[in-house]
Design a protein around this motif. Structure first.
Motif, PDB file in Angstrom:
ATOM      1  N   PRO A   1      -4.969   7.620  -0.404  1.00  0.00           N
ATOM      2  CA  PRO A   1      -4.134   7.159   0.712  1.00  0.00           C
ATOM      3  C   PRO A   1      -4.935   6.949   1.987  1.00  0.00           C
ATOM      4  CG  PRO A   1      -2.971   8.834  -0.498  1.00  0.00           C
ATOM      5  CD  PRO A   1      -4.335   8.758  -1.107  1.00  0.00           C
TER       6      PRO A   1
ATOM      7  N   TYR B   1       0.817  -1.225   0.000  1.00  0.00           N
ATOM      8  CA  TYR B   1       0.000   0.000   0.000  1.00  0.00           C
ATOM      9  C   TYR B   1       0.840   1.261   0.000  1.00  0.00           C
ATOM     10  CZ  TYR B   1      -3.258  -3.539   1.483  1.00  0.00           C
ATOM     11  OH  TYR B   1      -4.008  -4.667   1.530  1.00  0.00           O
ATOM     12  N   LEU B   2       2.071   1.135   0.519  1.00  0.00           N
ATOM     13  CA  LEU B   2       2.900   2.336   0.597  1.00  0.00           C
ATOM     14  C   LEU B   2       3.277   2.832  -0.799  1.00  0.00           C
ATOM     15  CD1 LEU B   2       5.242   1.603   3.620  1.00  0.00           C
ATOM     16  CD2 LEU B   2       2.978   2.629   3.536  1.00  0.00           C
TER      17      LEU B   2
ATOM     18  N   SER C   1       0.425   4.655  -2.381  1.00  0.00           N
ATOM     19  CA  SER C   1       0.198   5.924  -1.683  1.00  0.00           C
ATOM     20  C   SER C   1       1.187   6.970  -2.167  1.00  0.00           C
ATOM     21  CB  SER C   1       0.366   5.742  -0.174  1.00  0.00           C
ATOM     22  OG  SER C   1      -0.617   4.871   0.304  1.00  0.00           O
ATOM     23  N   LEU C   2       2.441   6.556  -2.315  1.00  0.00           N
ATOM     24  CA  LEU C   2       3.449   7.510  -2.786  1.00  0.00           C
ATOM     25  C   LEU C   2       3.124   7.986  -4.195  1.00  0.00           C
ATOM     26  CD1 LEU C   2       6.786   6.036  -1.427  1.00  0.00           C
ATOM     27  CD2 LEU C   2       5.624   8.123  -0.727  1.00  0.00           C
TER      28      LEU C   2
ATOM     29  N   LEU D   1      -6.601   3.712   1.774  1.00  0.00           N
ATOM     30  CA  LEU D   1      -5.636   2.628   2.014  1.00  0.00           C
ATOM     31  C   LEU D   1      -5.309   2.499   3.497  1.00  0.00           C
ATOM     32  CD1 LEU D   1      -3.170   3.020  -0.995  1.00  0.00           C
ATOM     33  CD2 LEU D   1      -4.995   1.348  -0.685  1.00  0.00           C
TER      34      LEU D   1
ATOM     35  N   SER E   1      -5.502  12.289  -4.529  1.00  0.00           N
ATOM     36  CA  SER E   1      -4.133  12.207  -4.006  1.00  0.00           C
ATOM     37  C   SER E   1      -4.120  12.180  -2.487  1.00  0.00           C
ATOM     38  CB  SER E   1      -3.297  13.377  -4.515  1.00  0.00           C
ATOM     39  OG  SER E   1      -3.595  14.554  -3.794  1.00  0.00           O
TER      40      SER E   1
ATOM     41  N   ILE F   1       0.274  10.461  -3.917  1.00  0.00           N
ATOM     42  CA  ILE F   1       0.702  11.740  -3.342  1.00  0.00           C
ATOM     43  C   ILE F   1       1.589  12.484  -4.333  1.00  0.00           C
ATOM     44  CG2 ILE F   1       2.107  12.745  -1.496  1.00  0.00           C
ATOM     45  CD1 ILE F   1       0.979  10.474   0.293  1.00  0.00           C
ATOM     46  N   GLY F   2       2.334  11.714  -5.104  1.00  0.00           N
ATOM     47  CA  GLY F   2       3.167  12.335  -6.137  1.00  0.00           C
ATOM     48  C   GLY F   2       2.450  12.439  -7.464  1.00  0.00           C
TER      49      GLY F   2
END
Lengths: 911, 91
Positions: free
Chosen positions: A288, A75-76, A79-80, A291, A284, A83-84
C-alpha cells in the motif's frame, strides 16, 4: 532534443542491464547464494508492483485529467486486499504451496476435481481478458517512442514520416518475447521460481517509481512552485471538485480488488513466486505504501499538464510531454525508461503466467492425447513442455501485437484496462467459492464462469469497440433480435446505470448466482469433494489426505515417465530419496500411495495439476480414489454422525437393559415374597399334622396301661395324619414339578364321557352322602387326544370340592359340556352359595382356602388344576354369574379328536 | 480430593500477553473493513451543483484519501511489528 537513436540506445543499454541483473540472480540462485536478497520480503513487495503497468504510469495521469480522482479506485481495491491479507491471500498462498499450484487456472481446475475442461475455460478466458492489456503495453511504449520521434513533441499523436509505429511495435514485441523466453522458460519447475524474472521485475519497480516521483517532484516544485501552490492550482483546474459518481467509485474499487486477486500475472508473483508466508504480512503494509507513492503525483501532473500543454494533446502522455516541453531531456528520458519498465515487466510476467497456463492446460493435454501410448513413451517430455511454453509465449505476445494492429491503438488507455479488469474479475466467484465453500462444484464453476464471461463480452468487451462496430446501433437501442431486455447497456430493462457499473453488476452478480445455484443442485464427484475439503481446510490440515491405489503402478514406469518430465538426474534423486525414506535398498521405492502422491505434486509443479494427474493416472491406472479417501471425504461430519448414532444405539441399549433389569428385579422381589409366604404357609401346614402325631405318639409311649381300643384309635389317628402329610407332600411335589415345566405329559385317546365317569367315580367313591351329579350324555360324546390322567385329576378335584364345600340342602353338581368353534368348554356348577369377590381373586393361589370353611385340604388342589390345564394348553377359571359356585374348564381344539376313529381311541384309552 | 487429574479444558481467560496477541490478530482481521468504510466515506460527500454548494475540493479529497491510505499502511505496519513474534495466526 533527444533523438530516436539515442533513445533506442538508452533503451538497449537498460535492457542489457536488466539482462545482467536477471542473469546474476539466476546464477546466484543456482549456486544457492544471495538468498538474502532473492528471497527478501522487499523483493516480494516490489515484484507485486507489476500491478502498476504502463496503464498506471501513463494512463493514470490521463485518467485523472479526464475523470478526476476516480483513478484512485484502481489502487484502493488492491490496497484493501493487501491489508486484508489475512482473509484471502493467506489461504491462497497456503493452498499454492501445499498443492503446488502453477497458475490461477491450475488452482481453479485443481479445486474442482482437477478438471481439465475447467482449466481450458479459465485459460481461454484469461488469454482473451489479458490480450488487450498486453496490446495496451505495446501501445504505450510505441506512443512514448513516437513522442520522441515527432518533430513537434506537443502534437503527440499523429502519423509522421520518420517513425513507423507498426514496425516499432513489432520490434518492442520481439524484444519482450526474447526476454521472456530467455528468463521465463529456462527452467521448468515453476516452484523453483523464476528468480531472474522476479529480480528484474523488482528492479523495474524501483525504476518506474523513481521516474514517476522525479517527474512529479519536477512538476510540483519546478513548475507549480511548491505544495501549496499546487493544491491551489488543483482546486482551480477543471477537475477541482469531487465529482466521482458513487456507483462507479464502489464498483471500480471492487473490480480492481477482484482483478488484483485474479489477474494471472498477479497470481504468478503473489502466490506462485511466494517464498514465505511471512512476506505476505510485510507486503500488507509495504505494498500500500508503494501504491501511495506511485499515485501521489498523478493529480499534480495531470493538472499542470492540463494547464501548460496545448489543448488537444494526449493527457495519457503528460508524464513524458511535460518534461520534454520544458526542455528537460534527461528527465524525459527517465520518464520514458519508467514507462518502458512498467510495460516490459508487465508483459513478461503476464506472458509467463499465460504461457504456463496455455502449455499446461491446452498444449500438453493435446500432446498427451495425440501420443499413441500416452505417458509411457520414449523421449524427453521436458523438451516438449519447454517448447510448448515458448510457443505459447510467442503466441500470446503475437496476439497482443495483432490486437494492437487491429484495434489501431486509439482508445484511451484507462478504458482498455478497466475492460480487462472486468474480464478477469469473472474468476472471483469460482476462486473465492473454491477456497471458502466446500459445496462449490465443477458444474457450478463452469456455469458461473460461462455466464459471467458471456455477459462481460456482451456488456463490456463488444461495446468497447464503439456503437456500430462489433454490435450494431440497433442492438444498443433495441437489444439483441429486438428484445428490449437484451440491450448491452441496459440488461433486463435496467436503464440509467453507468455502463461500467452496469456491466460489473450483472456479469459478476449473475456469475456468482449461477455458481451458487448450480453448485447447490449438482453433486460433486469424489475427487472434487476431496479437493474441496483440502482447499477449504488448508489451514487446518497440514498434509494431503487423498492417495492413489498405486499397487498396480510399477515404480519403473513411473520412473521412466518422471525422468522425461523432471530430467533424468532430478528424477533419480527424487526416487532415491524416497527409497531411502522407505528404508529400501536401491533406487526404486515402493509405489505407495504417499509416494505417488508426492510424485504427482512434483510433476504438477512442472506441467500443472490436471496434466500431472492425467499422466500419473495413465500409468497407475484405474481409480485414483481409494476407500480410505472416500472415508476421508465423509470425514468429520460423517464421523460425528456415526459417533452420535453409536451413542444413540448404546443409550437405547442401555435403557432397554435397565428396563429389563428393573422388571427382573421386581420379579425377583415378588418371587422372594412368594417364597417367604409359601414357606411360612407350608411350615404351618406341616406343623398341624406333626403336632397331633407327636402328641399321640407321646401318649402311646408314656401311658403305662392302655386299652387296645385306645391304642388302635391313637395309632389310626397317627396313621391318618401321616397320610395327610404324605398327600400334602405329594401335592407339593406335583405342583413344583408342574410349575417348573418339568412335567411329562402322556397323551392318549379317549372319550370325554369316559373321563368324566372316571372322575365322578373316583371322587365320590366311598362317600356316605355323595353330591348329585347332573350330566347330559349328548354333548359329552367327544373324542379327546390329551393327557387323560391329568384331565381326570382336574375333574376329580372339581367334583371333590363341590362335594366338600357345597352347603346346599340337596347338593347338586351340574356338568355341562359345550363345543365352541375353537375350543371345548366343560362347566362345573353346583347349587351352593358361590364365592365372594375376594375369594375369587385368590382361589387359584397356593394354600388359599375359602375363609370360614373347614376341611382337610391344604389349599393346593385348584393351584395344581390351574397348572395342569396350562400344561394341557387349556385353562380353568372361576365362572361368575351362576347360581352357585361354578368353574369352567376350557380345552383347546387340538385336544379334540375327530370322532370317526372310535376304535383306535378305544384301544389307546384301554392301553 | 484424591489425586484424580482435572479434565483439561481450554482456559477461558488468558494471561495478559497472549490476550494482547489475540486482540492484535483481531485488529489484523478487522483493519481492511475499517479501510473499506473510511474509503467509502466520499460517497456521502456533496456533489457540486449550480444551486448551492461548491462540493468538496479535489485537494481536500486528495488529502483525505491519502491520509487514510497512509494511516492504514502505518497501522498495518504496527500490527506486523506486534504480531511477527507469533508464527501462526490463531484461527
Amino acid at each position: 532534443m533527444v533523438t530516436l537513436n539515442q533513445l533506442v540506445f538508452v533503451c538497449l543499454a537498460y535492457v542489457v542491464g536488466l539482462f545482467a541483473v536477471a542473469f546474476w540472480a539466476e546464477r546466484a540462485a543456482i549456486r544457492g547464494r544471495g538468498n538474502r536478497w532473492l528471497r527478501s520480503p522487499m523483493v516480494y513487495t516490489l515484484s507485486l508492483s507489476i500491478y502498476c503497468t504502463a496503464w498506471t504510469f501513463y494512463g493514470a495521469v490521463g485518467y485523472a485529467a479526464r475523470s478526476g480522482l476516480e483513478y484512485l479506485t484502481i489502487y484502493l481495491g488492491p490496497s484493501l486486499v493487501m491489508i486484508g491479507w489475512w482473509w484471502i491471500l493467506r489461504r491462497l498462498v497456503r493452498i499454492g504451496r501445499s498443492q503446488r499450484v502453477t497458475s490461477i487456472a491450475d488452482l481453479i481446475s485443481s479445486r474442482f476435481g482437477k478438471s481439465n475442461t475447467l482449466a481450458v475455460v479459465v485459460t481461454v478466458m484469461a488469454v482473451i481478458g489479458v490480450t488487450p492489456y498486453i496490446a495496451l503495453q505495446l501501445q504505450s511504449v510505441v506512443l512514448s517512442l513516437a513522442i520522441f520521434a515527432a518533430p513537434d513533441p506537443l502534437l503527440a499523436v499523429g502519423e509522421d514520416g520518420g517513425f513507423n509505429k507498426g514496425q516499432a511495435a513489432f520490434w518492442v514485441a520481439a524484444g519482450l518475447a526474447v526476454f521472456t523466453l530467455l528468463f521465463g522458460t529456462r527452467n521448468l519447475n515453476v516452484n523453483e521460481r523464476h528468480h531472474g524474472v522476479v529480480i528484474a521485475v523488482a528492479v523495474e519497480a524501483v525504476v518506474k517509481l523513481f521516474a514517476l516521483i522525479a517527474v512529479g517532484s519536477f512538476v510540483v516544485w519546478g513548475l507549480a512552485g511548491g505544495l501549496g501552490e499546487t493544491m491551489a492550482r488543483i482546486d482551480a483546474s477543471a477537475i477541482g471538485r469531487w465529482e466521482v459518481e458513487g456507483g462507479r467509485w464502489v464498483a471500480l474499487t471492487m473490480v480492481s480488488a477482484a482483478a488484483f486477486l485474479c489477474l494471472p500475472r498477479m497470481f504468478q508473483v503473489m502466490v506462485v513466486e511466494n517464498d514465505e508466508e511471512r512476506h505476505l504480512q510485510i507486503a500488507s503494509w509495504a505494498f500500500p505504501l508503494y501504491l501511495v507513492l506511485i499515485s501521489l503525483f498523478v493529480v499534480p501532473i495531470a493538472v499542470i499538464g492540463l494547464d501548460l500543454m496545448p489543448a488537444g494533446s494526449n493527457p495519457d502522455l503528460f508524464v513524458l510531454s511535460l518534461p520534454l516541453s520544458q526542455g528537460q531531456n534527461g528527465l524525459a528520458m527517465l520518464a520514458f525508461l519508467g514507462g518502458f519498465s512498467s510495460a516490459t515487466s508487465m508483459v513478461i510476467v503476464a506472458t509467463l503466467a499465460l504461457s504456463t497456463m496455455v502449455s499446461n492446460h491446452i498444449v500438453m493435454p493435446i500432446w498427451l492425447n495425440a501420443g499413441s501410448s500416452g505417458a509411457v513413451q520414449s523421449g524427453d517430455v521436458r523438451a516438449v513442455v519447454i517448447r510448448a511454453r515458448r510457443l505459447s509465449v510467442l503466441l500470446i505476445i503475437g496476439f497482443g501485437f495483432l490486437y494492437y494492429r487491429v484495434s489501431g491503438g486509439s482508445s484511451a488507455l484507462a478504458a482498455i484496462g478497466t475492460i480487462s479488469f472486468g474480464g478477469v474479475a469473472q474468476f472471483l466467484p469460482a476462486l473465492l467459492g473454491g477456497i471458502f465453500w466446500r459445496g462449490g462444484t465443477r458444474a457450478g464453476a463452469l456455469a458461473g464462469l460461462g455466464v459471467g464471461f458471456s455477459l462481460w463480452v456482451f456488456t463490456m468487451l463488444l461495446p468497447s469497440f464503439g456503437q456500430g462496430a462489433a454490435l450494431s446501433v440497433a442492438t444498443f437501442e433495441q437489444g439483441v433480435l429486438g428484445l428490449g431486455w437484451l440491450r448491452p447497456q441496459a440488461l433486463f430493462g435496467v436503464t440509467g446505470l453507468d455502463p461500467t457499473v452496469h456491466a460489473v453488476f450483472w456479469s459478476v452478480g449473475l456469475n456468482a448466482l449461477s455458481f451458487i445455484v448450480v453448485s447447490l443442485v449438482t453433486f460433486p464427484d469424489p475427487i472434487e469433494r476431496l479437493q474441496g475439503a483440502q482447499f477449504v481446510n488448508v489451514l487446518e490440515h497440514a498434509g494431503p489426505a487423498r492417495g492413489w491405489t498405486a499397487t498396480l503402478a510399477g515404480s519403473e514406469d513411473l520412473m521412466i515417465m518422471s525422468q522425461r518430465i523432471l530430467g533424468a538426474s532430478e528424477a533419480q534423486a527424487f526416487f532415491a530419496s524416497h527409497a531411502r525414506a522407505q528404508g529400501l535398498p536401491g533406487d526404486l521405492p515402493e509405489p505407495t500411495s504417499d509416494f505417488v502422491q508426492a510424485l504427482e505434486r512434483e510433476l504438477a509443479a512442472s506441467v500443472g495439476a490436471a496434466t500431472a494427474h492425467a499422466m500419473v493416472s495413465q500409468i497407475v491406472g484405474g481409480t485414483s480414489v481409494s476407500v480410505q479417501d472416500l472415508m476421508a471425504v465423509a470425514d468429520e461430519s460423517a464421523q460425528m454422525l456415526e459417533y452420535s448414532s453409536q451413542l444413540e444405539a448404546k443409550s437405547r441399549e442401555l435403557s432397554a437393559t435397565a428396563a429389563q433389569l428393573r422388571s427382573a428385579n421386581e420379579k425377583l422381589t415378588q418371587l422372594s415374597l412368594q417364597k417367604d409366604t409359601f414357606l411360612s404357609q407350608i411350615s404351618h401346614e406341616l406343623r398341624t399334622p406333626m403336632t397331633s402325631i407327636r402328641s399321640f405318639s407321646e401318649i402311646l409311649r408314656d401311658a403305662g396301661s392302655m386299652s387296645t381300643e385306645e391304642k388302635t384309635r391313637y395309632a389310626s389317628i397317627i396313621h391318618s395324619e401321616t397320610i395327610r402329610l404324605t398327600r400334602l407332600l405329594d401335592d407339593l411335589l406335583d405342583l413344583s414339578v408342574l410349575e417348573n415345566g418339568q412335567v411329562t405329559l402322556y397323551p392318549a385317546q379317549g372319550r370325554l364321557s369316559d373321563v368324566l365317569d372316571r372322575a365322578q367315580a373316583t371322587a365320590l367313591a366311598g362317600q356316605s352322602d355323595p353330591i348329585r351329579v347332573v350330566r347330559d350324555d349328548g354333548p359329552e360324546d367327544i373324542h379327546l387326544h390329551t393327557d387323560l390322567d391329568r384331565l381326570v385329576q382336574v375333574f376329580i378335584n372339581l367334583v371333590t370340592n363341590a362335594h366338600k364345600y357345597c352347603r346346599a340342602d340337596a347338593p347338586e353338581l351340574r356338568i355341562t359340556v359345550t363345543r365352541r368353534p375353537d375350543d371345548l368348554v366343560v362347566d362345573f356348577v353346583d347349587n351352593g352359595a358361590g364365592l365372594n369377590a375376594e375369594a375369587r381373586a385368590v382361589i387359584f393361589e397356593k394354600f388359599s382356602r375359602v375363609a370360614g370353611q373347614d376341611g382337610e385340604g391344604a389349599g393346593l388342589g385348584l393351584a395344581i388344576c390351574r397348572e395342569v390345564m396350562l400344561r394341557l394348553g387349556g385353562s380353568i377359571e372361576y365362572l361368575p354369574g351362576m347360581a352357585g359356585t361354578g368353574f369352567r374348564v376350557t380345552l383347546p381344539l387340538e385336544a379334540i379328536e375327530a370322532p370317526q376313529k372310535p376304535d383306535i381311541a378305544g384301544i389307546s384309552a384301554a392301553s | 480430593m484424591t489425586g484424580e487429574p482435572e479434565p483439561v479444558a481450554p482456559p477461558i481467560f488468558l494471561e495478559r500477553r497472549s490476550y494482547r496477541r489475540r486482540r492484535l490478530w483481531d485488529a489484523v482481521r478487522l483493519l481492511p473493513f475499517l479501510g473499506a468504510v473510511l474509503w467509502m466515506v466520499p460517497l456521502m460527500w456533496p456533489m457540486p451543483d449550480g444551486a448551492d454548494g461548491q462540493g468538496v475540493s479535489t485537494s481536500s479529497a486528495l488529502l483525505y484519501i491519502f491520509a487514510v491510505w497512509v494511516f492504514l499502511a502505518f497501522v498495518a505496519r504496527l500490527l506486523w511489528r506486534g504480531t511477527s513474534q507469533t508464527a501462526d495466526p490463531p484461527d
